[in-house]
Design an enzyme around this catalytic site. Structure first.
Site, PDB file in Angstrom:
ATOM      1  N   ALA A  62      53.970  37.766  46.692  1.00  0.00           N
ATOM      2  CA  ALA A  62      55.231  38.305  47.190  1.00  0.00           C
ATOM      3  C   ALA A  62      55.203  39.830  47.120  1.00  0.00           C
ATOM      4  O   ALA A  62      54.538  40.396  46.256  1.00  0.00           O
ATOM      5  CB  ALA A  62      56.377  37.765  46.343  1.00  0.00           C
ATOM      6  N   GLY A 103      52.239  34.463  45.118  1.00  0.00           N
ATOM      7  CA  GLY A 103      52.658  33.798  46.347  1.00  0.00           C
ATOM      8  C   GLY A 103      51.494  33.577  47.309  1.00  0.00           C
ATOM      9  O   GLY A 103      51.528  32.641  48.121  1.00  0.00           O
ATOM     10  N   GLU A 106      50.080  30.425  46.227  1.00  0.00           N
ATOM     11  CA  GLU A 106      51.026  29.356  46.570  1.00  0.00           C
ATOM     12  C   GLU A 106      50.934  29.014  48.058  1.00  0.00           C
ATOM     13  O   GLU A 106      51.020  27.852  48.452  1.00  0.00           O
ATOM     14  CB  GLU A 106      52.451  29.781  46.183  1.00  0.00           C
ATOM     15  CG  GLU A 106      52.612  29.851  44.659  1.00  0.00           C
ATOM     16  CD  GLU A 106      53.956  30.399  44.232  1.00  0.00           C
ATOM     17  OE1 GLU A 106      54.266  31.549  44.601  1.00  0.00           O
ATOM     18  OE2 GLU A 106      54.696  29.677  43.538  1.00  0.00           O
ATOM     19  N   GLU A 126      52.534  35.901  37.891  1.00  0.00           N
ATOM     20  CA  GLU A 126      53.972  36.195  37.854  1.00  0.00           C
ATOM     21  C   GLU A 126      54.484  36.494  36.448  1.00  0.00           C
ATOM     22  O   GLU A 126      55.374  37.324  36.274  1.00  0.00           O
ATOM     23  CB  GLU A 126      54.767  35.042  38.480  1.00  0.00           C
ATOM     24  CG  GLU A 126      54.701  34.966  40.006  1.00  0.00           C
ATOM     25  CD  GLU A 126      53.488  34.198  40.518  1.00  0.00           C
ATOM     26  OE1 GLU A 126      52.547  33.947  39.724  1.00  0.00           O
ATOM     27  OE2 GLU A 126      53.462  33.858  41.708  1.00  0.00           O
TER      28      GLU A 126
HETATM   29  C1  3H9 Z   1      55.123  36.519  43.450  1.00  0.00           C
HETATM   30  O1  3H9 Z   1      54.167  36.336  44.158  1.00  0.00           O
HETATM   31  C2  3H9 Z   1      56.324  35.617  43.393  1.00  0.00           C
HETATM   32  C3  3H9 Z   1      56.100  34.280  44.061  1.00  0.00           C
HETATM   33  O2  3H9 Z   1      55.553  33.354  43.134  1.00  0.00           O
HETATM   34  C4  3H9 Z   1      57.387  33.666  44.513  1.00  0.00           C
HETATM   35  C5  3H9 Z   1      58.126  34.341  45.609  1.00  0.00           C
HETATM   36  C6  3H9 Z   1      59.334  33.554  46.052  1.00  0.00           C
HETATM   37  N1  3H9 Z   1      53.842  43.880  46.173  1.00  0.00           N
HETATM   38  O3  3H9 Z   1      47.004  47.896  41.977  1.00  0.00           O
HETATM   39  P1  3H9 Z   1      46.612  48.768  43.097  1.00  0.00           P
HETATM   40  C7  3H9 Z   1      50.789  47.991  45.670  1.00  0.00           C
HETATM   41  S1  3H9 Z   1      55.253  37.899  42.456  1.00  0.00           S
HETATM   42  C8  3H9 Z   1      54.021  45.152  46.575  1.00  0.00           C
HETATM   43  O4  3H9 Z   1      46.555  50.219  42.867  1.00  0.00           O
HETATM   44  P2  3H9 Z   1      44.046  47.468  43.151  1.00  0.00           P
HETATM   45  C9  3H9 Z   1      50.656  48.908  44.468  1.00  0.00           C
HETATM   46  O5  3H9 Z   1      51.916  49.290  43.990  1.00  0.00           O
HETATM   47  C10 3H9 Z   1      53.813  38.849  42.853  1.00  0.00           C
HETATM   48  N2  3H9 Z   1      53.134  46.154  46.354  1.00  0.00           N
HETATM   49  O6  3H9 Z   1      45.247  48.293  43.768  1.00  0.00           O
HETATM   50  C11 3H9 Z   1      49.852  50.059  45.048  1.00  0.00           C
HETATM   51  O7  3H9 Z   1      50.746  50.860  45.779  1.00  0.00           O
HETATM   52  P3  3H9 Z   1      50.557  52.468  45.798  1.00  0.00           P
HETATM   53  C12 3H9 Z   1      52.613  38.343  42.156  1.00  0.00           C
HETATM   54  C13 3H9 Z   1      52.042  45.837  45.677  1.00  0.00           C
HETATM   55  O8  3H9 Z   1      43.093  47.264  44.258  1.00  0.00           O
HETATM   56  C14 3H9 Z   1      48.937  49.363  46.048  1.00  0.00           C
HETATM   57  O9  3H9 Z   1      49.533  48.100  46.333  1.00  0.00           O
HETATM   58  N3  3H9 Z   1      51.514  39.235  42.410  1.00  0.00           N
HETATM   59  C15 3H9 Z   1      51.799  44.540  45.208  1.00  0.00           C
HETATM   60  O10 3H9 Z   1      43.594  48.080  41.876  1.00  0.00           O
HETATM   61  C16 3H9 Z   1      47.542  49.137  45.529  1.00  0.00           C
HETATM   62  O11 3H9 Z   1      47.638  48.461  44.278  1.00  0.00           O
HETATM   63  C17 3H9 Z   1      51.169  40.261  41.585  1.00  0.00           C
HETATM   64  O12 3H9 Z   1      51.765  40.434  40.554  1.00  0.00           O
HETATM   65  C18 3H9 Z   1      52.756  43.526  45.488  1.00  0.00           C
HETATM   66  N4  3H9 Z   1      52.601  42.249  45.089  1.00  0.00           N
HETATM   67  O13 3H9 Z   1      44.678  46.049  42.736  1.00  0.00           O
HETATM   68  C19 3H9 Z   1      50.039  41.123  42.054  1.00  0.00           C
HETATM   69  N5  3H9 Z   1      50.616  44.529  44.559  1.00  0.00           N
HETATM   70  O14 3H9 Z   1      49.267  52.675  46.503  1.00  0.00           O
HETATM   71  C20 3H9 Z   1      50.152  42.516  41.503  1.00  0.00           C
HETATM   72  C21 3H9 Z   1      50.132  45.784  44.642  1.00  0.00           C
HETATM   73  O15 3H9 Z   1      51.754  52.915  46.551  1.00  0.00           O
HETATM   74  N6  3H9 Z   1      49.120  43.387  42.030  1.00  0.00           N
HETATM   75  N7  3H9 Z   1      50.975  46.586  45.314  1.00  0.00           N
HETATM   76  O16 3H9 Z   1      50.549  52.915  44.363  1.00  0.00           O
HETATM   77  C22 3H9 Z   1      47.900  43.497  41.469  1.00  0.00           C
HETATM   78  O17 3H9 Z   1      47.556  42.811  40.533  1.00  0.00           O
HETATM   79  C23 3H9 Z   1      46.973  44.531  42.032  1.00  0.00           C
HETATM   80  O18 3H9 Z   1      47.750  45.461  42.741  1.00  0.00           O
HETATM   81  C24 3H9 Z   1      45.882  43.992  43.017  1.00  0.00           C
HETATM   82  C25 3H9 Z   1      45.168  45.179  43.703  1.00  0.00           C
HETATM   83  C26 3H9 Z   1      44.860  43.188  42.196  1.00  0.00           C
HETATM   84  C27 3H9 Z   1      46.501  43.122  44.070  1.00  0.00           C
END
Ligand code: 3H9
Length: 685
Positions: A62, A103, A106, A126
């Protein structure tokens, strides 16, 4: 603009997500996916559908930035989309590459089949945001992995590779794992399916590995330190034993409740704060970081060896340097022992241990370090010693090499001036144990070049640290605030609170350890040595009589079996000490103090608000670039509860005027910035 691409290969529709930066499932992405799936289902030319990412990433889940906005609730929701896939009359194959989180996973669980690249990283993270999976993850994952494996994955939120998941006994999560191009493999897989019916739907499965989750529940309750989401997630996983629709209704209710919860808000703040900390004035996309392919570490004590291991772990060769053969051998033995213990516990493969040790060189001569790209000094904290080391390094290191100091207190501007290349000198302040703690303070001396700073940030990323840039002052961000926090605790002690009351109040708040237990763990003699030096340098400095007396009794903490607490038979359990109670009683009597009693809440306020006040001063002086950087320092380096978002964020949730009033009530004149912001009803950032 909808964030998907539609292409056709033979009779397979390939739908790719394209929603930078991480294929978050924002409204535009969900709309694009539903539109393309509908198009494929309506087309008589199409026999099956492959759902894929952009090669680098399937989906990070998400879009967190959407939470709390109308778009988060707009249709198609993720749940609607997943149902559309699951109910599709044509086979849907998810082609998983790169990252498949939250998500995103999912969504893949809604497909009929899943093909993954062996190295793809798969997670339901999450809980790290104070949430539970909200689009069926808690109900579908147990049906394909079994109860315990799913519960582990959902409650720790950590990523596993597809290769590892494919090895789980009886798993039905992945139908095929490949080392080659996953999209082509998925298309071939889809073509091979023909008209096979009925299509498998995970929601129709029952949980066939029904393990007891009570032991995991007990561990989570013990380690959780007040974090709610993992226990809620576990309850939901248990519900996967029953009907699917009951489980998803419960999941939906829990997700809605948690998304509005303060813990999730704090954790999301921490997530974005860590990323914001990497934006540093002067360092842009065009600032070229220097290449670092070999690192030297000067000093093979506790810090030096811990620092060296960070690089070895990341596959970067290290030359470890010392002035004596004995000290060098001791350092190498420490590194070897640490890795051996990890091998014994099954945390490190033996081959990886051998690889890491093979990257380690030793040296007794500075000249041997000349070809290294980065040298980190971790020697005794004394300016004369630093002068000698930096003068030598300046003489031998190749042009362009970066000269870093791990000092935690000394003036790096001055250290830089010991060399003829101050623009190449930077502070890299690691936290002990340096191979474990995730924080790295990058200290920015006045003359350091942007290129060197960019390199430091890049190095931090490579070794998996959380970097925060700090300006030069005594203690930088973290230790300067720690001194205030410690002083606040000692003030309470001197006024009547016991070490046990203070520790348990702050531990209830969510800290891993209170200040006195922490002091017993690290050893009271370290602080005592610093204090004795300060008393000599400045006779007017306020003495810490109680702590000094404790040290004079040889009570240095766990290592001497006694400190602020007693430690019986070499155990780590802190037992309240009659000797300390006696020592405090005599202190009160001597000084005519009538001991006051304090509530847990007032203890927490004293300690945390002292951090906030010092943080405000640090911000005012420009030592920290932003308040959220201070939060990152305290969460990553000092055990501040992550779900409270860090001290500065916490102060904002309490209200800055409340903080100001509490400081004044304790006789402290708050930082001018804090007063100004409280007056104007503003926040720090
Ligand atoms: C969910 O899924 C809920 C569902 O179960 C239900 C829904 C109904 N959204 O970390 P990075 C941005 S909850 C928006 O530096 P990397 C981040 O802020 C979600 N933005 O890169 C950054 O922005 P900026 C569950 C996001 O390559 C840029 O992307 N998922 C999101 O080192 C690059 O990120 C998570 O919790 C997001 N979901 O790592 C995943 N994710 O450039 C959380 C990232 O402006 N994310 N951004 O600073 C991560 O673990 C890492 O970001 C990821 C990439 C491994 C994906």
């Amino acid at each position: 603009m909808l964030s998907t691409h539609y292409a056709v290969t033979g009779n397979v529709a390939v739908i790719s997500l394209d929603h930078p930066p991480v294929n978050g499932l924002a409204l535009a992405a969900r709309q694009g996916l539903l539109r393309d799936v509908t198009r494929a289902l309506e087309s008589s030319e199409i026999g099956s559908i492959v759902l894929t990412g952009n090669g680098r990433i399937f989906s990070a889940g998400a879009d967190i930035t959407e939470f709390g906005t109308p778009d988060a609730l707009a249709e198609p929701s993720l749940r609607t989309l997943i149902e559309a896939l699951e109910d599709a009359p044509k086979p849907v194959v998810a082609a998983i590459d790169g990252v498949c989180f939250g998500g995103g996973l999912e969504l893949a669980l809604g497909a009929h089949y899943r093909v993954a690249a062996a190295a793809a990283r798969i997670a339901l993270p999450e809980v790290k945001l104070g949430l539970v999976p909200g689009a069926g993850g808690t109900q579908r994952l147990p049906r394909v992995l079994g109860l315990r494996a799913a519960a582990d994955m959902i409650t720790d939120g950590a990523a596993r590779t597809a290769a590892v998941l494919a090895e789980l006994p009886g798993q039905k999560l992945l139908d095929l794992v490949v080392d080659t191009d996953v999209e082509s493999a998925a298309v071939r897989f889809a073509e091979s399916l023909g008209n096979s019916v009925p299509l498998p739907r995970i929601r129709d499965l029952t949980v066939d590995r029904d393990e007891d989750l009570a032991p995991l529940r007990a561990t989570l309750a013990k380690r959780g330190r007040g974090l709610r989401a993992p226990l809620v997630a576990l309850d939901l996983v248990e519900q996967a034993r029953g009907p699917f629709s009951d489980g998803t209704s419960a999941e939906r209710a829990a997700f809605t409740q948690l998304v509005d919860d303060g813990q999730s808000a704090g954790l999301r703040h921490a997530f974005f704060a860590e990323r914001a900390a990497q934006n540093v004035p002067g360092v842009t996309k065009d600032t070229t970081a220097r290449t670092v392919s070999k690192v030297a570490v000067v000093g093979a004590g506790t810090m030096g060896t811990g620092i060296a291991m960070n690089f070895l772990n990341a596959g970067i060769p290290v030359a470890l340097s010392e002035s004596s053969r004995e000290a060098l051998l001791r350092g190498v033995a420490t590194i070897r022992r640490t890795y051996e213990a990890q091998v014994e516990k099954g945390r490190l493969a033996y081959t990886a241990f051998v690889d890491r040790m093979s990257l380690l060189e030793t040296s007794l001569e500075y000249a041997d370090l000349a070809s290294c790209d980065l040298v980190i000094e971790a020697v005794f904290e004394d300016m004369d010693v630093k002068r000698a080391v930096f003068t030598e390094l300046d003489a031998v290191m190749k042009p362009g090499a970066i000269l870093a100091s791990n000092t935690s207190t000394l003036d790096i501007d001055l250290i830089a001036e010991f060399t003829r290349r101050p623009s190449d000198v930077v502070g890299l302040h690691f936290f002990s144990p340096a191979n474990v703690m995730s924080l790295l303070e990058i200290v920015r001396p006045k003359k350091v070049s942007d290129e060197v700073l960019a390199t430091a940030l890049e190095v931090a990323r490579r070794i998996g640290k959380v970097p925060v840039v700090a300006g030069v002052c005594d203690g930088f961000i973290g230790n300067r605030m720690l001194a205030r926090y410690r002083r606040a605790a000692d003030d309470l002690l001197e006024a009547g609170a016991s070490p046990g009351q203070i520790d348990s109040a702050i531990e209830q708040f969510g800290y891993a350890m209170g200040p006195y237990r922490a002091s017993d763990l690290s050893g009271g003699d370290i602080g005592w040595a610093v204090r004795k030096r300060q008393y000599l340098e400045n006779p007017d400095v306020r003495r810490n009589e109680i702590a000094d007396e404790l040290c004079e009794m040889g009570r240095f903490g766990q290592k001497t079996g006694a400190g602020w607490y007693d430690y019986e038979d070499g155990r780590r359990d802190a037992v309240p000490s009659p000797v300390v109670a006696e020592l405090l009683a005599s202190y009160y009597q001597r000084n005519g103090i009538r001991p006051q009693s304090y509530s847990a809440e007032s203890i927490v306020q004293r300690l945390v608000f002292s951090l906030v006040d010092e943080g405000a001063r640090i911000l005012e002086e420009g030592i920290a670039l932003r308040a959220s950087d201070i939060d990152v320092v305290y969460i990553a380096g000092y055990g501040f509860p992550r779900y409270r978002g860090g001290p500065m964020y916490y102060a904002e949730t309490v209200g800055l005027s409340t903080v100001e009033a509490a400081l004044r009530a304790d006789g402290i004149e708050p930082a001018p910035l804090l007063v100004e912001l409280a007056r104007d009803g503003r926040t720090f950032d």
